[in-house]
Design a protein around this motif. Sequence first.
Motif, short mmCIF file in Angstrom:
data_model
loop_
_atom_site.label_atom_id
_atom_site.label_comp_id
_atom_site.label_asym_id
_atom_site.label_seq_id
_atom_site.Cartn_x
_atom_site.Cartn_y
_atom_site.Cartn_z
N PRO A 57 0.84 -1.21 0.00
CA PRO A 57 0.00 0.00 0.00
C PRO A 57 0.87 1.25 0.00
CG PRO A 57 -0.01 -1.04 2.16
CD PRO A 57 0.69 -1.99 1.24
N GLU A 58 0.54 2.17 -0.87
CA GLU A 58 1.32 3.39 -0.96
C GLU A 58 0.93 4.35 0.16
OE1 GLU A 58 0.78 5.00 -4.80
OE2 GLU A 58 1.68 3.28 -5.86
N SER A 59 1.90 5.11 0.58
CA SER A 59 1.66 6.06 1.68
C SER A 59 0.71 7.16 1.22
CB SER A 59 2.99 6.68 2.13
OG SER A 59 3.62 7.34 1.05
N GLY A 60 -0.24 7.49 2.07
CA GLY A 60 -1.20 8.52 1.76
C GLY A 60 -2.33 8.07 0.85
N GLU A 61 -2.34 6.81 0.45
CA GLU A 61 -3.40 6.32 -0.43
C GLU A 61 -4.63 5.94 0.40
OE1 GLU A 61 -3.75 3.19 -4.14
OE2 GLU A 61 -2.59 2.62 -2.38
N THR A 62 -5.76 6.43 -0.01
CA THR A 62 -7.00 6.11 0.69
C THR A 62 -7.61 4.83 0.11
OG1 THR A 62 -8.34 7.44 -0.80
CG2 THR A 62 -7.41 8.55 1.13
N ILE A 63 -8.64 4.36 0.79
CA ILE A 63 -9.32 3.16 0.31
C ILE A 63 -9.99 3.43 -1.04
CG2 ILE A 63 -11.19 1.53 0.82
CD1 ILE A 63 -10.59 1.88 3.76
N ALA A 64 -10.54 4.64 -1.21
CA ALA A 64 -11.17 4.99 -2.48
C ALA A 64 -10.15 4.99 -3.61
CB ALA A 64 -11.85 6.35 -2.37
N ASP A 65 -8.94 5.53 -3.34
CA ASP A 65 -7.89 5.51 -4.36
C ASP A 65 -7.49 4.08 -4.71
OD1 ASP A 65 -7.95 8.25 -4.28
OD2 ASP A 65 -6.28 8.40 -2.83
N SER A 66 -7.43 3.21 -3.71
CA SER A 66 -7.06 1.82 -3.96
C SER A 66 -8.12 1.11 -4.80
CB SER A 66 -6.87 1.09 -2.62
OG SER A 66 -6.48 -0.25 -2.84
N VAL A 259 -18.89 -14.56 8.69
CA VAL A 259 -18.41 -13.57 9.67
C VAL A 259 -16.89 -13.48 9.63
CG1 VAL A 259 -18.23 -13.07 12.13
CG2 VAL A 259 -20.42 -13.81 11.16
N PHE A 260 -16.23 -14.64 9.54
CA PHE A 260 -14.76 -14.65 9.54
C PHE A 260 -14.21 -13.96 8.29
CE2 PHE A 260 -10.71 -16.59 8.39
CZ PHE A 260 -9.98 -16.44 9.55
N MET A 261 -14.75 -14.30 7.12
CA MET A 261 -14.22 -13.74 5.88
C MET A 261 -14.54 -12.26 5.74
SD MET A 261 -12.54 -16.23 4.80
CE MET A 261 -11.93 -15.36 3.37
N MET A 262 -15.74 -11.84 6.13
CA MET A 262 -16.07 -10.42 6.04
C MET A 262 -15.22 -9.60 7.00
SD MET A 262 -20.24 -10.60 5.69
CE MET A 262 -20.38 -8.82 5.85
N GLY A 263 -15.05 -10.10 8.22
CA GLY A 263 -14.21 -9.39 9.17
C GLY A 263 -12.76 -9.32 8.72
N THR A 264 -12.25 -10.43 8.16
CA THR A 264 -10.86 -10.45 7.68
C THR A 264 -10.68 -9.50 6.51
OG1 THR A 264 -10.64 -12.76 8.37
CG2 THR A 264 -9.05 -11.93 6.76
N TYR A 265 -11.63 -9.51 5.57
CA TYR A 265 -11.48 -8.65 4.40
C TYR A 265 -11.57 -7.17 4.77
CZ TYR A 265 -11.76 -7.55 -0.56
OH TYR A 265 -11.49 -7.08 -1.82
N ALA A 266 -12.47 -6.84 5.68
CA ALA A 266 -12.56 -5.45 6.11
C ALA A 266 -11.27 -5.00 6.80
CB ALA A 266 -13.75 -5.28 7.06
N LEU A 267 -10.69 -5.86 7.62
CA LEU A 267 -9.44 -5.53 8.30
C LEU A 267 -8.29 -5.36 7.30
CD1 LEU A 267 -7.93 -5.13 10.97
CD2 LEU A 267 -7.58 -7.61 11.04
N LEU A 268 -8.23 -6.25 6.32
CA LEU A 268 -7.15 -6.16 5.33
C LEU A 268 -7.28 -4.91 4.47
CD1 LEU A 268 -6.89 -9.89 4.16
CD2 LEU A 268 -5.29 -8.63 5.61
N ILE A 269 -8.51 -4.54 4.12
CA ILE A 269 -8.68 -3.31 3.34
C ILE A 269 -8.27 -2.09 4.16
CG2 ILE A 269 -10.44 -1.80 2.33
CD1 ILE A 269 -11.85 -4.22 1.29
N ALA A 270 -8.61 -2.11 5.45
CA ALA A 270 -8.26 -0.97 6.29
C ALA A 270 -6.75 -0.86 6.47
CB ALA A 270 -8.94 -1.11 7.65
N VAL A 271 -6.04 -2.00 6.51
CA VAL A 271 -4.60 -1.97 6.78
C VAL A 271 -3.79 -1.94 5.50
CG1 VAL A 271 -2.68 -3.21 7.87
CG2 VAL A 271 -4.93 -3.14 8.99
N PHE A 272 -4.09 -2.86 4.56
CA PHE A 272 -3.27 -3.02 3.36
C PHE A 272 -3.92 -2.45 2.11
CE2 PHE A 272 -2.05 -6.47 6.22
CZ PHE A 272 -0.68 -6.33 6.24
N LYS A 273 -5.09 -1.81 2.27
CA LYS A 273 -5.86 -1.33 1.12
C LYS A 273 -6.13 -2.50 0.16
CE LYS A 273 -5.48 2.75 2.87
NZ LYS A 273 -4.63 2.42 4.02
N LEU A 274 -6.08 -2.27 -1.15
CA LEU A 274 -6.26 -3.36 -2.12
C LEU A 274 -4.96 -3.66 -2.84
CD1 LEU A 274 -9.76 -2.53 -3.64
CD2 LEU A 274 -9.17 -4.32 -2.02
#
Length: 421
Positions: A57-66, A259-274
């Motif tokens: 993930p690039e610095s300063g990149e938002t989830i929308a940019d990803s 529940v596991f996959m949705m929680g994991t995917y939301a966490l990964l998007i928040a941390v590593f973006k896409l």
Amino acid sequence: MISFERPMGIGAILDRSFQIYRKHFTVTFLLMLLFFGPLYLLQNLVLFDVSSVSLLPESGETIADSIDRFAEASGSDDELRIGLLLFSFLLMPLYMLAVFPAAVSSQLHLVRAAADGASVGFKELLRSSFSRYWPKVGNTLLFGLILMGVYMAISTAVVLGVIIVFVVTVGIGTGFSQLGSDPFGSSIVLVVLLVVMYLLVALMVMAGIGFFAIRFGFYLPVIALEGAPSSLGRSWRLTKGNFWRIFGIYFVLSIIYGVFMMGTYALLIAVFKLSLLGQLIYIVMTLLITPIYMIPYAVTYFDLRVRNEGADLEQMLAAGQSYESYSGQPGEAGYAAGSAQVGGSAYAAAGTVQTDEAAREAAVGHTSGAAQGRAESTGEAVRAPGMTTPAGQENGSPVNPSLEREPSDANGSKEPEKKDE
């Protein structure tokens, strides 16, 4: 060693499945990586231009940019549509037809080895998963065609029902709009009715497909573990009267998985973006959670074997006979029943359940043998008084029967001997 001696409920099946997964985690994950890792790789290669997506993930990149970056990597709408169709209707069916039966078989053999207390090795499971490969592929194709036919039949019936219901719903909404002074309120009623109708239609389609998927779905363990050439009819008989229990098992598993996959995917998007790193972590997490569907599938099959083919053991337990009575002495009822069963339904998972006819024959054989032994011992006790059996004399007959006769009167009745006083 995992025991399958008694029928299990939903909680017991899930608990037993998680025990097996935890104990053989490494082997299970390696098998999932081998069988399903290439599928996710093909998915990313077909649907995305991986070279245009950043690894980190690039610095300063938002989830929308990803998300915009991933949309650009997918190409134009036409390219995305072509790639999605190619993956969904060509690569995915071929992969599932060729690889999915072997992947499920590997977990079936793993659970059976755990039930037998045998060693669980990666090479042995991989070799066993491809045994009887073509019957598995053929029955998987037939299973898919059945579900496709069921889907088309239910969809046709539902479409006709939707048309009728839609006409009725529009009429009801029009009536509300004419009766009410607020047209906005009548529109809300119409929308609510359409949403309810859509949910009912989706529920009907899912229920119909789910019913036949469960009833025919246990064809793979019949081929892999029982060696039967045809398995769909056998699966229908095994699951008779157990639909709702199996449905409950997979309903709980679906909630856990979602529940596991949705929680994991939301966490990964928040941390590593896409980024690619986030997608790779998500693939690994998917491979980790995939066995929670396959191992309970194998455990449920063994439970069905106990329930359907271990009725004799359940009746004995209900009558108050303990399982340890199988170790009785020859001639006892417990021994006869136990030897007839050869472990009974306690070893149904290993495929050693005998039929009721064989059990009755074995029990009758044991009982007749014990009766013959008692008759012989009784005969010896009867022959003992006043009968000698010298060498060379057979059957214990007396040497001179006339010397052994007791005096009798004219009527043939025996007179007691008088003792000298």
